[in-house]
Design a protein around this motif. Sequence first.
Motif, PDB file in Angstrom:
ATOM      1  N   ARG A 146       0.837  -1.206   0.000  1.00 57.49           N
ATOM      2  CA  ARG A 146       0.000   0.000   0.000  1.00 57.49           C
ATOM      3  C   ARG A 146       0.870   1.254   0.000  1.00 57.49           C
ATOM      4  N   LEU A 190       2.395   1.756  -3.536  1.00 58.15           N
ATOM      5  CA  LEU A 190       1.388   2.205  -4.497  1.00 58.15           C
ATOM      6  C   LEU A 190       0.974   3.651  -4.217  1.00 58.15           C
ATOM      7  N   THR A 191       0.887   4.019  -2.935  1.00 57.35           N
ATOM      8  CA  THR A 191       0.566   5.397  -2.580  1.00 57.35           C
ATOM      9  C   THR A 191       1.654   6.347  -3.054  1.00 57.35           C
ATOM     10  N   LYS A 192       2.899   5.928  -2.898  1.00 61.29           N
ATOM     11  CA  LYS A 192       4.029   6.737  -3.355  1.00 61.29           C
ATOM     12  C   LYS A 192       3.977   6.934  -4.873  1.00 61.29           C
ATOM     13  N   LEU A 193       3.683   5.861  -5.628  1.00 62.76           N
ATOM     14  CA  LEU A 193       3.605   5.966  -7.076  1.00 62.76           C
ATOM     15  C   LEU A 193       2.471   6.896  -7.506  1.00 62.76           C
ATOM     16  N   LEU A 194       1.317   6.785  -6.823  1.00 67.20           N
ATOM     17  CA  LEU A 194       0.182   7.640  -7.145  1.00 67.20           C
ATOM     18  C   LEU A 194       0.506   9.105  -6.868  1.00 67.20           C
ATOM     19  N   THR A 195       1.181   9.351  -5.746  1.00 64.75           N
ATOM     20  CA  THR A 195       1.569  10.718  -5.404  1.00 64.75           C
ATOM     21  C   THR A 195       2.517  11.288  -6.457  1.00 64.75           C
ATOM     22  N   GLN A 196       3.469  10.466  -6.914  1.00 65.82           N
ATOM     23  CA  GLN A 196       4.416  10.914  -7.932  1.00 65.82           C
ATOM     24  C   GLN A 196       3.702  11.241  -9.240  1.00 65.82           C
ATOM     25  N   GLN A 197       2.714  10.415  -9.607  1.00 65.02           N
ATOM     26  CA  GLN A 197       1.973  10.646 -10.839  1.00 65.02           C
ATOM     27  C   GLN A 197       1.173  11.939 -10.757  1.00 65.02           C
ATOM     28  N   LEU A 198       0.505  12.154  -9.599  1.00 65.52           N
ATOM     29  CA  LEU A 198      -0.285  13.380  -9.425  1.00 65.52           C
ATOM     30  C   LEU A 198       0.616  14.611  -9.452  1.00 65.52           C
ATOM     31  N   LYS A 254       1.650  15.327 -13.031  1.00 62.49           N
ATOM     32  CA  LYS A 254       0.570  15.931 -13.821  1.00 62.49           C
ATOM     33  C   LYS A 254       0.378  17.404 -13.458  1.00 62.49           C
TER      34      LYS A 254
END
Length: 335
Positions: free
Chosen positions: A310, A313-321, A324
């Motif tokens: 978790r 995955l949270t780290k990857l989502l933060t990086q993507q946001l 963007k």
Amino acid sequence: MRKLYFLVPGTDGKFACGGLWAELKTMHLAQQICSADVVTYRQRETGKLFIDDLLQENNLDDVIFVISWGFDIAKLVTKLKSYNVVYHAHSAGYKFQLPASIPIITVSRNTMGYWGQKSPNCLIYYLPNQISNEFQNLHLERDIDILVQARKSSEYLLKELIPVLQQQCQVYVVDSYVEDLPGLFNRAKIYLYDSAEYWAQRGVSEGFGLQPMEALACGCQVFSSINGGLSDYLDPGFNSYKIAGYSKEYDVQRILKVLKSSVCLTLPEQFFAEHRTENIIRRFQVIIDELNDFFDRKAHHEPNIKSLSRGHLTKLLTQQLYSKLRKKYFQGLSR
């Protein structure tokens, strides 16, 4: 080559079920390739090894423990964390996690896909369940119109559909152990199987679903649910029919139509070849060789591939946001 110890809670009484028989079948197939034996861990049984006694031995580097009983896996993984362990996965959906140090052997592609997503850093193999050669079409006169096994059957099947069918044809409901299941399948024209409700209540999936394939091998026309591992091989309209389709009346109509029809869905023996003994032993040999190589090398390497935790995955989502937002910010400045 390491010895395989197949861990089961017990081999009789309350532990007797399809999953146990499938595991013991796998052990007997393994014995044609290497040394293998059964080990119990919940109850002691005369003439069988017990896990606590076995773990008293000093050197167990030359053995592999094969664990399979879904609800016990988490405890067994903890108990055996210092040893070579393989998970033989039947059903999917249990709430435990597996470390990358434990390879997984799955009995269906459905279960393989589940673990491929849930534990992407584990070695994963596919070893289908065996359909014994005794399950074959003997081309006998069939005196049973419709065959149903009560165990795992849905309330809809037992309490709604079957009472209606019993008014129009001969229905045989089995609610106890059958000594000669191939013989029974060879007497039946249609076999009904609906396990989706059973597995939904338990929160896990149908691991493989042996009975529909065994029925197909014996020449039965099969109406079945298509949940879990059943989706590996059932192909409604081509080798089987989907049960519980829209309404009870529609089900009755379709079943009676197949019963009265002179045209049957027939399958060549090649369809079952993947599940026959010869193919499984060939696959098992390759898998066992790879497992032995893995356990030879595991001690010399640390697991260093990031898991889909978790936090990760949270780290990857933060990086993507962040990426963007940064892109939008600089696009705004350039206008």
